[in-house]
Design an enzyme around this catalytic site. Structure first.
Site, PDB file in Angstrom:
ATOM      1  N   CYS A   1       0.808  -1.225   0.000  1.00 18.02           N
ATOM      2  CA  CYS A   1       0.000   0.000   0.000  1.00 18.02           C
ATOM      3  C   CYS A   1       0.845   1.281   0.000  1.00 18.02           C
ATOM      4  O   CYS A   1       0.331   2.358  -0.319  1.00 18.02           O
ATOM      5  CB  CYS A   1      -0.953   0.005   1.192  1.00 18.02           C
TER       6      CYS A   1
ATOM      7  N   HIS B   1      -3.280   7.320   1.926  1.00 21.76           N
ATOM      8  CA  HIS B   1      -3.682   5.981   1.514  1.00 21.76           C
ATOM      9  C   HIS B   1      -5.068   5.708   2.083  1.00 21.76           C
ATOM     10  O   HIS B   1      -5.342   5.991   3.254  1.00 21.76           O
ATOM     11  CB  HIS B   1      -2.664   4.960   2.031  1.00 21.76           C
TER      12      HIS B   1
ATOM     13  N   ASN C   1     -10.057  -0.110  -0.137  1.00 23.99           N
ATOM     14  CA  ASN C   1      -8.599  -0.041  -0.106  1.00 23.99           C
ATOM     15  C   ASN C   1      -8.054  -0.650  -1.394  1.00 23.99           C
ATOM     16  O   ASN C   1      -8.129  -1.863  -1.597  1.00 23.99           O
ATOM     17  CB  ASN C   1      -8.095  -0.809   1.124  1.00 23.99           C
TER      18      ASN C   1
END
Length: 319
Positions: free
Chosen positions: A113, A246, A276
């Protein structure tokens, strides 16, 4: 002195949208349960015949168009992904072929990520050193293929997508400072441990996450690196126009904003509609806010991400 600056942005989300209500038909969960714990209401899922390079290609075309740059003018391609089309070659070389620019160096960055932040910092180094003038930086993922759809702790969290930027040489500062970090001691709290061995898959093929441990680590790590990045750049928290984080969990985003004394009105949030998307989440959020007019030229942005490894980082830039 040579600097690097974002010339254009682009993104792509698969057409298939999976809402929480649709998920509740597959696993024991509910819209209320998911929203209250994550802030997510829906996520996009790649079609069966779509690979990471396909998503990356479509996002890249939009970024190149936004930047007014032809693919043949690129000096380098960097793709951040943890879900490549295959073990090798990397997504970046497949993307290079799809763009029709043989000979241009291309490689993948795997920092989960935090991958886009790592890739952007790397591209900045190439441009500042004079090794490249225009770099295509992409974050692209098909996280849905790592999910155990019977595990409500993880399957509700992730989605697929791609975002891209064209970074170019500039006489004026664009990227002001970048700071990266990693700590492999925490690798077991977020991982997909499968590997190909002797013609088969060895190890668990699904994403594993210790949610409470990840949350605790992420809040502290993101707050700390944001603070250090600003201090090293000599920029005050009050000077940040937008935080582009993020998109992992709304509570993590809110905690980071609170630590930076930023109202949520100054935070770009796409999590509710996208989930996500790992390395794709920051460039997806960036492009979304550029195209809807919130992010304007001359504004100061702080991008930050954290992912399995653990890896994390921040990039401070003037858009």
């Amino acid at each position: 002195m040579t600097y690097s600056r974002i010339l254009g942005t682009g993104s792509y989300l698969p057409e298939q949208l999976m809402t929480n209500a649709m998920l509740a038909q597959r696993v024991e969960t509910s819209d209320e349960w998911i929203v209250s714990r994550t802030g997510i209401r829906a996520r996009h899922i790649a079609a069966d015949d779509q690979k990471t390079s396909d998503l990356a290609y479509l996002a890249s075309l939009k970024a190149l168009e936004s930047a007014g740059v032809q693919a043949g003018e690129l000096d380098l391609i960097i793709v951040a992904t943890t879900t490549p089309d295959m073990v090798f070659p990397g997504v970046a070389t497949i993307l290079q072929e799809k763009l029709g620019i043989p000979g241009v160096p291309a490689f993948d960055v795997q920092a989960v990520c935090a991958g886009f932040v790592y890739a952007l910092a790397t591209a900045n180094g190439y441009i500042k050193s004079g090794m490249a003038k225009r770099v295509l930086v992409v974050g692209a993922e098909v996280m849905s293929r790592l999910l155990d759809w019977s595990d409500r702790r993880t399957c509700v969290l992730f989605g697929d997508g791609a975002g891209a930027v064209v970074l170019g040489e500039s006489a004026e500062p664009g990227i002001l400072h970048a700071k990266l970090a990693a700590d492999g001691r925490y690798r077991d709290i977020l991982k997909t441990e499968a590997q190909i061995a002797d013609g088969g898959v060895s190890g668990a093929p699904f994403l594993h996450m210790d949610g409470p441990a990840v949350f605790k680590f992420a809040v502290k790590a993101l707050s700390d690196i944001a603070e250090k990045t600003l201090a090293e750049a000599g920029v005050a928290q009050a000077d940040i126009d937008w935080l582009v984080p993020h998109q992992a969990n709304l509570r993590i985003i809110e905690s980071t904003a609170k630590h930076l004394k930023l109202p949520m009105e100054k935070v770009i949030v796409t999590l509710p509609e996208q989930g996500n998307t790992s390395a794709a989440s920051i460039p997806l959020a960036l492009d979304h806010a550029v195209r809807d007019g919130r992010i304007q030229r001359g504004q100061t942005l702080l991008l930050e991400g954290i992912g399995g490894g653990f890896t994390w980082g921040a990039v401070l830039l003037r858009f």
